[in-house]
Design a protein around this motif. Sequence first.
Motif, short mmCIF file in Angstrom:
data_model
loop_
_atom_site.label_atom_id
_atom_site.label_comp_id
_atom_site.label_asym_id
_atom_site.label_seq_id
_atom_site.Cartn_x
_atom_site.Cartn_y
_atom_site.Cartn_z
N GLU A 200 -1.54 -12.92 3.89
CA GLU A 200 -0.95 -12.44 2.64
C GLU A 200 -2.01 -12.23 1.57
O GLU A 200 -1.96 -11.27 0.80
CB GLU A 200 0.13 -13.42 2.15
N VAL A 203 -3.84 -9.00 2.26
CA VAL A 203 -3.08 -7.85 1.76
C VAL A 203 -3.29 -7.71 0.26
O VAL A 203 -3.57 -6.62 -0.25
CB VAL A 203 -1.58 -7.99 2.10
N ARG A 210 -6.53 -0.59 -5.92
CA ARG A 210 -5.40 0.32 -6.13
C ARG A 210 -5.86 1.74 -6.46
O ARG A 210 -5.32 2.72 -5.93
CB ARG A 210 -4.48 -0.22 -7.22
N GLN A 219 0.98 7.36 0.09
CA GLN A 219 1.81 6.22 0.48
C GLN A 219 1.79 5.16 -0.61
O GLN A 219 0.80 5.01 -1.34
CB GLN A 219 1.28 5.62 1.80
N ASP A 220 2.91 4.43 -0.74
CA ASP A 220 2.95 3.32 -1.69
C ASP A 220 1.79 2.38 -1.39
O ASP A 220 1.59 1.96 -0.24
CB ASP A 220 4.27 2.58 -1.55
N GLU A 222 1.16 -0.81 -1.83
CA GLU A 222 1.45 -2.09 -1.18
C GLU A 222 1.83 -1.89 0.28
O GLU A 222 1.41 -2.64 1.15
CB GLU A 222 2.54 -2.84 -1.92
N GLU A 223 2.64 -0.86 0.55
CA GLU A 223 3.00 -0.57 1.94
C GLU A 223 1.76 -0.22 2.75
O GLU A 223 1.61 -0.65 3.90
CB GLU A 223 4.01 0.58 1.99
N TYR A 224 0.87 0.57 2.14
CA TYR A 224 -0.36 0.98 2.82
C TYR A 224 -1.22 -0.24 3.14
O TYR A 224 -1.69 -0.40 4.28
CB TYR A 224 -1.13 1.95 1.93
N ARG A 226 -0.43 -3.47 3.33
CA ARG A 226 0.19 -4.37 4.29
C ARG A 226 0.13 -3.80 5.70
O ARG A 226 -0.18 -4.51 6.66
CB ARG A 226 1.64 -4.65 3.89
N ALA A 227 0.40 -2.51 5.84
CA ALA A 227 0.39 -1.89 7.17
C ALA A 227 -1.00 -1.94 7.77
O ALA A 227 -1.17 -2.26 8.97
CB ALA A 227 0.89 -0.45 7.07
N THR A 230 -2.07 -5.83 8.58
CA THR A 230 -1.32 -6.42 9.69
C THR A 230 -1.61 -5.71 11.00
O THR A 230 -1.69 -6.35 12.06
CB THR A 230 0.20 -6.40 9.40
N SER A 231 -1.79 -4.39 10.94
CA SER A 231 -2.11 -3.65 12.16
C SER A 231 -3.46 -4.06 12.72
O SER A 231 -3.61 -4.27 13.94
CB SER A 231 -2.10 -2.15 11.87
#
Length: 253
Positions: A200, A203, A210, A219-220, A222-224, A226-227, A230-231
């Motif tokens: 976390e 991320v 930013r 892409q958002d 935060e989504e970018y 995190r993806a 985690t990937s």
Amino acid sequence: MDDLAKEPENAGRRLEPMPEDWTRALAVVAHPDDLEYGCAAAVAAWTDAGREVAYVLATRGEAGIDGIGPDQCGPLREREQRASAAAVGVSTVDFLDHRDGVIEYGTGLRRDIAAAIRRHRPELVITLNFRDTWGGTVWNTPDHVAVGRATLDAAGDAGNRWIFPELTAQGLEPWDGVRWVAVAGSDRPSHAVDAAPGLERAVASLLEHRAYIEGLTDQDPEEYARAFVTSAASAAAPRFDGRPAVAFELFPR
């Protein structure tokens, strides 16, 4: 043989845990965000354990955002990098002020990195993929190649008082205490750190970049972030007992 043409010798082998008998690490990379693309979860785990980690950036990333000129971009990316480091427990972030995009491998770069190693006196040095490609498919940037190679060389230079004697004259005594150089982003990793405890914060660390992310993708952010984090951690899991991990190619010294 070209690194595009051969299979890594350790492909598919189980990743061994990274050494833990050390107290100080120095991460040396080319740009702000280089460490956050996959390595920050390991840094979070190390600082949680009470280990000292410092960052050295060869540039301020001033050529990294197409819509922002270098004079404005450099200070912006420096601020983002300091916030990013703080998110994983790192308070020391130094910049060498080489020009973003045109770093040249050579004695000047080696000297600057050797000086940083002498100053911080780490047992573990971390850098980024120094090979021509990412996994044999995507071309690497000249900055990454130059800084990665120079860091591997400077780990030895730092301990030899006769290579850069001017550093000793400046009060930077030789440091022959580097025991390993760990390369993140390598396509031939040998060791790993469990990424789950620091995931976390990793991320959050990437998300501090930013302005860079917003210039890179629609892409958002935060989504970018995190993806991506985690990937990357999940990709190493099959070779680390099913646990998400940060993988390194480890060169003992």
